[in-house]
Design a protein around this motif. Structure first.
Motif, PDB file in Angstrom:
ATOM      1  N   TYR A 286      -5.534  -7.462 -12.002  1.00 13.44           N
ATOM      2  CA  TYR A 286      -5.118  -8.853 -11.820  1.00 13.44           C
ATOM      3  C   TYR A 286      -3.603  -8.965 -11.636  1.00 13.44           C
ATOM      4  O   TYR A 286      -3.123  -9.778 -10.843  1.00 13.44           O
ATOM      5  CB  TYR A 286      -5.559  -9.697 -13.019  1.00 13.44           C
ATOM      6  N   SER A 287      -2.846  -8.154 -12.366  1.00 14.16           N
ATOM      7  CA  SER A 287      -1.386  -8.240 -12.255  1.00 14.16           C
ATOM      8  C   SER A 287      -0.919  -7.810 -10.871  1.00 14.16           C
ATOM      9  O   SER A 287       0.025  -8.385 -10.316  1.00 14.16           O
ATOM     10  CB  SER A 287      -0.715  -7.378 -13.343  1.00 14.16           C
ATOM     11  N   ARG A 288      -1.590  -6.819 -10.291  1.00 13.44           N
ATOM     12  CA  ARG A 288      -1.228  -6.402  -8.938  1.00 13.44           C
ATOM     13  C   ARG A 288      -1.569  -7.498  -7.929  1.00 13.44           C
ATOM     14  O   ARG A 288      -0.807  -7.754  -6.988  1.00 13.44           O
ATOM     15  CB  ARG A 288      -1.938  -5.100  -8.568  1.00 13.44           C
ATOM     16  N   ALA A 289      -2.709  -8.156  -8.128  1.00 14.15           N
ATOM     17  CA  ALA A 289      -3.088  -9.243  -7.227  1.00 14.15           C
ATOM     18  C   ALA A 289      -2.103 -10.404  -7.326  1.00 14.15           C
ATOM     19  O   ALA A 289      -1.708 -10.997  -6.314  1.00 14.15           O
ATOM     20  CB  ALA A 289      -4.501  -9.713  -7.543  1.00 14.15           C
ATOM     21  N   ILE A 290      -1.670 -10.714  -8.551  1.00  9.88           N
ATOM     22  CA  ILE A 290      -0.703 -11.795  -8.744  1.00  9.88           C
ATOM     23  C   ILE A 290       0.634 -11.437  -8.119  1.00  9.88           C
ATOM     24  O   ILE A 290       1.280 -12.268  -7.464  1.00  9.88           O
ATOM     25  CB  ILE A 290      -0.549 -12.103 -10.250  1.00  9.88           C
ATOM     26  N   SER A 291       1.066 -10.183  -8.290  1.00 10.78           N
ATOM     27  CA  SER A 291       2.322  -9.727  -7.687  1.00 10.78           C
ATOM     28  C   SER A 291       2.278  -9.847  -6.175  1.00 10.78           C
ATOM     29  O   SER A 291       3.256 -10.253  -5.533  1.00 10.78           O
ATOM     30  CB  SER A 291       2.608  -8.274  -8.090  1.00 10.78           C
ATOM     31  N   GLN A 292       1.127  -9.501  -5.590  1.00 14.01           N
ATOM     32  CA  GLN A 292       0.988  -9.597  -4.142  1.00 14.01           C
ATOM     33  C   GLN A 292       1.036 -11.057  -3.689  1.00 14.01           C
ATOM     34  O   GLN A 292       1.660 -11.387  -2.674  1.00 14.01           O
ATOM     35  CB  GLN A 292      -0.313  -8.948  -3.687  1.00 14.01           C
ATOM     36  N   GLN A 293       0.395 -11.948  -4.447  1.00 19.33           N
ATOM     37  CA  GLN A 293       0.422 -13.363  -4.090  1.00 19.33           C
ATOM     38  C   GLN A 293       1.827 -13.932  -4.186  1.00 19.33           C
ATOM     39  O   GLN A 293       2.247 -14.740  -3.346  1.00 19.33           O
ATOM     40  CB  GLN A 293      -0.538 -14.150  -4.990  1.00 19.33           C
ATOM     41  N   LEU A 294       2.575 -13.523  -5.196  1.00 24.69           N
ATOM     42  CA  LEU A 294       3.963 -13.979  -5.320  1.00 24.69           C
ATOM     43  C   LEU A 294       4.816 -13.453  -4.171  1.00 24.69           C
ATOM     44  O   LEU A 294       5.677 -14.162  -3.652  1.00 24.69           O
ATOM     45  CB  LEU A 294       4.540 -13.528  -6.665  1.00 24.69           C
TER      46      LEU A 294
ATOM     47  N   GLY B  87      -6.461  -2.879 -20.434  1.00 24.64           N
ATOM     48  CA  GLY B  87      -5.290  -2.615 -19.610  1.00 24.64           C
ATOM     49  C   GLY B  87      -5.650  -2.395 -18.149  1.00 24.64           C
ATOM     50  O   GLY B  87      -4.957  -2.876 -17.245  1.00 24.64           O
ATOM     51  N   GLN B  88      -6.726  -1.663 -17.903  1.00 30.00           N
ATOM     52  CA  GLN B  88      -7.168  -1.429 -16.526  1.00 30.00           C
ATOM     53  C   GLN B  88      -7.561  -2.740 -15.854  1.00 30.00           C
ATOM     54  O   GLN B  88      -7.263  -2.972 -14.676  1.00 30.00           O
ATOM     55  CB  GLN B  88      -8.350  -0.457 -16.527  1.00 30.00           C
TER      56      GLN B  88
ATOM     57  N   GLN C 288       6.207 -11.008 -18.375  1.00 26.32           N
ATOM     58  CA  GLN C 288       5.375 -10.045 -19.093  1.00 26.32           C
ATOM     59  C   GLN C 288       4.470  -9.287 -18.134  1.00 26.32           C
ATOM     60  O   GLN C 288       4.301  -8.070 -18.254  1.00 26.32           O
ATOM     61  CB  GLN C 288       4.545 -10.769 -20.151  1.00 26.32           C
ATOM     62  N   LEU C 289       3.894  -9.994 -17.158  1.00 21.79           N
ATOM     63  CA  LEU C 289       3.021  -9.331 -16.185  1.00 21.79           C
ATOM     64  C   LEU C 289       3.794  -8.347 -15.330  1.00 21.79           C
ATOM     65  O   LEU C 289       3.296  -7.269 -14.995  1.00 21.79           O
ATOM     66  CB  LEU C 289       2.334 -10.375 -15.301  1.00 21.79           C
ATOM     67  N   LYS C 290       5.018  -8.708 -14.953  1.00 20.00           N
ATOM     68  CA  LYS C 290       5.833  -7.804 -14.135  1.00 20.00           C
ATOM     69  C   LYS C 290       6.156  -6.525 -14.896  1.00 20.00           C
ATOM     70  O   LYS C 290       6.073  -5.420 -14.358  1.00 20.00           O
ATOM     71  CB  LYS C 290       7.121  -8.513 -13.710  1.00 20.00           C
ATOM     72  N   VAL C 291       6.542  -6.679 -16.166  1.00 16.54           N
ATOM     73  CA  VAL C 291       6.850  -5.502 -16.985  1.00 16.54           C
ATOM     74  C   VAL C 291       5.596  -4.660 -17.190  1.00 16.54           C
ATOM     75  O   VAL C 291       5.628  -3.423 -17.063  1.00 16.54           O
ATOM     76  CB  VAL C 291       7.455  -5.928 -18.336  1.00 16.54           C
ATOM     77  N   PHE C 292       4.478  -5.330 -17.502  1.00 15.49           N
ATOM     78  CA  PHE C 292       3.224  -4.602 -17.705  1.00 15.49           C
ATOM     79  C   PHE C 292       2.831  -3.830 -16.445  1.00 15.49           C
ATOM     80  O   PHE C 292       2.435  -2.658 -16.521  1.00 15.49           O
ATOM     81  CB  PHE C 292       2.101  -5.559 -18.093  1.00 15.49           C
ATOM     82  N   GLU C 293       2.917  -4.476 -15.279  1.00 19.98           N
ATOM     83  CA  GLU C 293       2.522  -3.822 -14.028  1.00 19.98           C
ATOM     84  C   GLU C 293       3.343  -2.562 -13.791  1.00 19.98           C
ATOM     85  O   GLU C 293       2.831  -1.530 -13.352  1.00 19.98           O
ATOM     86  CB  GLU C 293       2.687  -4.804 -12.862  1.00 19.98           C
TER      87      GLU C 293
END
Length: 304
Positions: free
Chosen positions: A70-78, A64-65, A8-13
């Motif tokens: 947070y979703s970008r930070a999580i994507s970077q950590q992954l 959403g903002q 869900q976070l990937k799609v949202f990002e």
């Protein structure tokens, strides 16, 4: 407790970055209804709307903002986790995400093939786009490396040149200038030039060159593809200025000729580029070093 999935976070990002459900669907190879369903489930889970629609456009809400950061930070950590795991595997396995500008696509696959022959466990994701798109991919941290001509000034990047990129003037073999030598650059003022789109590195270099020589050229057709310019030049619609790497086949088959113009070629360089704050994997670092050490030699050997 939030019941939010990584999917869900990937799609949202992707939707938030593109501000488009269809754009996210294309990027993630999903259907638009599948993207909408993931966003609906995410909004239900957090009990807040993430997007609002005004006319045909969508915008991030305040929630959403916040989630986007947070979703970008999580994507970077992954992504960093994937790099760390790849480093534990060494060069036996790994994935290289790379984008190249369209003109670099005439030689980049050859170099990637040589690299993959040497490191057989490596898989490559290659994207070929115009300069604007490649810069956006760098800015959005979607790729490991990029290959382009002139590096951008407005991004915090590391850039190293690895190969010459001579720009030459090409004409159809029937053009009267093909039989002349040491042609004065001023004579080009009477010719029609077929040009790339605004923002193209090749076009920018061409415009800087003629401005420095105080020559105003006549621009004919404008296009966003090198192939279209080559075909139009062959058809006699005008002259073209392009990387010599893009016309090797046409020169061999004598469908195009390089004109002997004073102060040409315009010498530029190909650069390998990455974001300064990006942690590169073993694969990405090794490929960058491979380009810096061997690209020019390998390209020369392929022509002999």
């Amino acid at each position: 407790m939030l019941h939010v999935t990584l999917r869900q976070l990937k799609v949202f990002e992707s939707v938030a970055r593109n501000l488009s459900y269809s754009g996210a669907a294309n990027e993630l190879y999903l259907t638009q209804p599948a993207v909408s369903m993931q966003i609906k489930q995410l909004e239900d889970n957090i009990n807040l709307p993430l997007f609002e629609q005004l006319g045909k456009r969508i915008f991030l809400t305040e929630a959403g903002q916040e989630l986007y950061q947070y979703s970008r930070a999580i994507s970077q950590q992954l992504a960093d986790l994937e790099v760390a795991l790849d480093e534990l595997k060494g060069m036996e396995r790994g994935k290289l995400n790379i984008s190249v500008v369209t003109t670099a696509n005439y030689f980049a696959p050859h170099l990637l093939a040589k690299f993959c022959q040497r490191y057989t466990g490596v898989t490559v994701s290659l994207n070929v786009s115009n300069r604007e798109t490649v810069l956006k991919q760098l800015n959005d941290n979607l790729i490991d490396l990029a290959i382009m001509g002139q590096p951008p000034d407005h991004l915090d990047i590391d850039s190293q040149s690895f190969m010459e990129n001579p720009l030459v003037v090409v004409a159809p073999p029937s053009h009267s200038l093909c039989v002349e030598k040491n042609i004065a650059v001023e004579r080009l003022a009477s010719e029609i030039f077929l040009v790339r789109e605004s923002g193209s590195g090749t076009r920018s270099a061409m415009e800087r060159f003629f401005a420095a020589h105080e020559i105003k050229i006549n621009k004919g057709m404008e296009t966003d593809t090198t192939e279209a310019i080559k075909q139009a030049v062959q058809a006699g619609m005008g002259l073209g200025i392009m990387s010599k790497h893009t016309v090797e086949l046409e020169l061999e088959t004598e469908r195009l000729k390089i004109l002997d113009i004073q102060n040409f070629p315009i010498m530029r360089y190909w650069h390998v580029v990455n974001r300064k704050n990006k942690r590169l994997s073993n694969v990405a670092n090794t490929f960058r070093d491979f380009l810096l050490r061997e690209a020019e030699v390998l390209m020369h050997e392929s022509k002999t």
